[in-house]
Design a protein around this motif. Structure first.
Motif, short mmCIF file in Angstrom:
data_model
loop_
_atom_site.label_atom_id
_atom_site.label_comp_id
_atom_site.label_asym_id
_atom_site.label_seq_id
_atom_site.Cartn_x
_atom_site.Cartn_y
_atom_site.Cartn_z
N PRO A 58 0.75 -1.26 0.08
CA PRO A 58 0.13 0.07 -0.07
C PRO A 58 0.77 1.15 -0.05
CG PRO A 58 -0.12 -0.97 2.09
CD PRO A 58 0.75 -1.87 1.08
N ASP A 59 0.32 2.26 -0.63
CA ASP A 59 0.92 3.86 -0.64
C ASP A 59 1.20 4.32 0.61
OD1 ASP A 59 0.91 3.49 -3.34
OD2 ASP A 59 -0.68 4.63 -3.60
N SER A 60 0.35 3.77 1.67
CA SER A 60 0.34 4.35 3.10
C SER A 60 1.78 3.85 3.51
CB SER A 60 -0.64 3.90 3.78
OG SER A 60 -0.98 2.64 3.88
N PHE A 61 2.35 2.65 3.37
CA PHE A 61 3.69 1.99 3.77
C PHE A 61 4.79 3.18 3.35
CE2 PHE A 61 7.62 -0.05 2.81
CZ PHE A 61 7.64 -0.72 4.04
N TYR A 62 4.73 3.55 2.04
CA TYR A 62 6.01 4.32 1.82
C TYR A 62 5.70 5.80 2.30
CZ TYR A 62 7.25 0.72 -1.53
OH TYR A 62 7.56 -0.20 -2.17
N THR A 63 4.59 6.26 2.51
CA THR A 63 4.21 7.72 3.06
C THR A 63 4.80 7.51 4.78
OG1 THR A 63 2.13 7.90 1.95
CG2 THR A 63 2.50 9.19 3.90
N VAL A 64 4.41 6.72 5.38
CA VAL A 64 4.95 6.33 6.84
C VAL A 64 6.40 6.34 6.59
CG1 VAL A 64 5.11 4.88 8.64
CG2 VAL A 64 2.84 5.32 7.27
N ALA A 65 6.97 5.57 5.71
CA ALA A 65 8.61 5.53 5.85
C ALA A 65 8.98 6.74 5.49
CB ALA A 65 8.78 4.23 4.72
N VAL A 66 8.71 7.61 4.56
CA VAL A 66 9.17 8.98 4.16
C VAL A 66 9.06 9.66 5.42
CG1 VAL A 66 8.77 10.96 2.78
CG2 VAL A 66 8.48 8.86 1.97
N VAL A 67 8.18 9.96 6.03
CA VAL A 67 7.89 10.48 7.29
C VAL A 67 8.67 10.24 8.23
CG1 VAL A 67 6.44 11.26 9.20
CG2 VAL A 67 5.51 11.21 6.86
N GLY A 68 9.04 8.81 8.54
CA GLY A 68 9.93 8.14 9.51
C GLY A 68 11.43 8.65 9.25
N VAL A 69 11.77 8.65 7.83
CA VAL A 69 13.14 8.94 7.59
C VAL A 69 13.44 10.37 8.07
CG1 VAL A 69 14.61 9.19 5.70
CG2 VAL A 69 13.39 6.93 5.79
N LEU A 70 12.44 11.27 7.31
CA LEU A 70 12.77 12.66 7.61
C LEU A 70 12.72 13.05 9.09
CD1 LEU A 70 10.54 14.00 4.71
CD2 LEU A 70 13.15 13.70 4.89
N ALA A 71 12.02 12.44 9.58
CA ALA A 71 11.66 12.68 11.20
C ALA A 71 12.89 11.99 11.88
CB ALA A 71 10.36 12.00 12.08
N VAL A 72 13.50 11.23 11.74
CA VAL A 72 14.75 10.55 12.45
C VAL A 72 15.89 11.60 12.14
CG1 VAL A 72 16.53 8.69 12.37
CG2 VAL A 72 13.81 8.16 12.49
N GLY A 73 16.01 11.86 10.69
CA GLY A 73 17.02 12.93 10.37
C GLY A 73 17.18 14.24 11.05
N VAL A 74 15.80 14.81 11.15
CA VAL A 74 15.58 15.95 11.78
C VAL A 74 16.06 15.68 13.14
CG1 VAL A 74 14.16 17.63 12.58
CG2 VAL A 74 13.98 16.93 10.21
N GLY A 75 15.51 14.88 13.85
CA GLY A 75 15.88 14.57 15.19
C GLY A 75 17.43 14.41 15.58
N GLU A 76 18.08 13.74 14.78
CA GLU A 76 19.52 13.55 14.80
C GLU A 76 20.25 14.93 14.67
OE1 GLU A 76 21.55 10.74 15.61
OE2 GLU A 76 19.58 10.09 16.14
N VAL A 77 19.78 15.65 13.75
CA VAL A 77 20.32 17.11 13.54
C VAL A 77 20.30 17.92 14.81
CG1 VAL A 77 20.40 19.11 12.25
CG2 VAL A 77 20.16 16.99 11.00
N VAL A 78 19.10 18.04 15.27
CA VAL A 78 18.85 18.58 16.64
C VAL A 78 19.67 18.18 17.64
CG1 VAL A 78 17.03 19.28 18.24
CG2 VAL A 78 16.50 19.28 15.99
N LYS A 79 19.80 16.87 17.91
CA LYS A 79 20.70 16.34 18.88
C LYS A 79 21.96 16.68 18.57
CE LYS A 79 19.33 11.77 18.64
NZ LYS A 79 19.58 10.54 19.02
N ARG A 80 22.62 16.67 17.72
CA ARG A 80 23.92 17.07 17.27
C ARG A 80 24.07 18.59 17.64
NH1 ARG A 80 23.80 12.44 16.33
NH2 ARG A 80 23.52 12.43 18.50
N PHE A 81 23.19 19.39 17.37
CA PHE A 81 23.30 20.67 17.79
C PHE A 81 23.39 20.94 19.08
CE2 PHE A 81 22.96 21.80 13.27
CZ PHE A 81 23.65 22.97 13.00
#
Length: 313
Positions: free
Chosen positions: A285-308
């Motif tokens: 289902p398309d929802s799988f990829y939508t959730v995966a995209v949101v998850g990748v971006l959320a994890v990436g933003v969270g890691e950047v915030v932690k590094r700063f």
């Protein structure tokens, strides 16, 4: 200096100076040559009782190998991995070989068993995978640390700001090691699934798990981002984490996460032949990829915030 030339011993000094200055930046050679000759002449003159030739030879011997002297002047390390980085290099290598390597070996063995391989073939395949992956880990980690050594990431002058904060637990160092292991595992799996083609279809054909077309485009920024993250996590385990390093970490994170999110959005991550063989008539289902995209971006933003947050000005 005139005394050296007058006594016929200037040639030895000139040869020594030439060996030093030819290994330092061109814009520094003139001043460095004059400084070295003056230093040698003054030191030789102070030992006039020994005779000019003997004194000159003694002075040059004490100054040591001109290659080493040039490296000190140019601030260039002669060791591939110096003593400041070597303990961390060994610890990270131990982490990789004790965590990532067993995972790759186990996955190879499990897939061979599922393919119906015999015991002997499974063992041989696992050993080959372990040797190949282990050699890659050692080679690439050595390259990363050699680059860090030559980039001067830990070569700056020490200041009291480098003292560890006693209120901060050692889990930060452990987190850096874990991050190196995780990103290295992703690199190893991406490359391994492409070179080994571990999945076998019902027809017996070996195929990639990820879309082979990615190797003509998007896989390269993804891998570049992962290599950058491995390098920066290694630096994070070695030295004080600064805002400038946090900026570079954000760049590496974006280089990895944004192309990955785009590939997921376009549903081009997995090999269509692999999905067809695994799913049969069922469509992801398309929802799988939508959730995966949101998850990748959320994890990436969270890691950047932690590094700063970890960074010091």
């Amino acid at each position: 200096m005139s005394k050296l030339h007058a006594s016929g011993t200037g040639t030895l000094t000139d040869r020594y100076v030439a060996e030093v200055v030819r290994r330092i930046p061109a814009d520094q050679r003139g001043d460095m040559a004059d400084e070295l000759r003056a230093t040698i002449a003054d030191t030789v003159e102070a030992r006039s009782l020994a005779g000019p030739e003997t004194a000159e030879r003694e002075v040059l011997t004490e100054m040591g190998d001109p290659i080493r002297l040039a490296a000190r002047y140019a601030d260039r390390p002669l060791a591939l991995i110096g003593p400041a980085l070597y303990p961390t290099y060994v610890r990270l290598l131990t982490v990789l070989l004790s965590t990532v390597l067993p995972v790759v070996t186990a996955v190879t063995a499990v897939l061979d068993v599922l393919d119906g391989q015999g015991v002997g073939e499974v063992i041989v395949g696992a050993i080959a995978a372990a040797l190949s992956a282990g050699a890659q880990m050692i080679a690439w980690l050595t390259v990363v640390f050699a680059l860090i050594e030559r980039a001067g990431a830990v070569g700056r002058a020490w200041t009291p700001d480098d003292l560890p904060d006693r209120s901060v637990p050692k889990k930060r160092g452990a987190a850096a090691y874990a991050a190196v292991a995780w990103h290295a595992l992703l690199i190893a799996l991406i490359v391994w699934q492409h070179t080994a083609q571990p999945y076998r279809t019902d027809g017996g054909t070996r195929i990639d798990l990820l879309d082979p077309d990615l190797w003509s485009g998007w896989i390269w920024p993804i891998l570049a981002g992962l290599v950058g993250l491995v390098t920066l996590d290694a630096i994070r385990a070695v030295r004080v984490w600064t805002r400038s390093l946090a900026v570079w970490s954000a760049v590496a994170q974006a280089t990895f996460a944004l192309p990955l999110a785009w590939v997921l959005h376009r549903q081009e991550l997995f090999n269509p032949a692999f999905l067809s063989d695994v799913n049969g008539g069922w469509q992801t289902p398309d929802s799988f990829y939508t959730v995966a995209v949101v998850g990748v971006l959320a994890v990436g933003v969270g890691e950047v915030v932690k590094r700063f947050r970890e960074a010091r000005d």
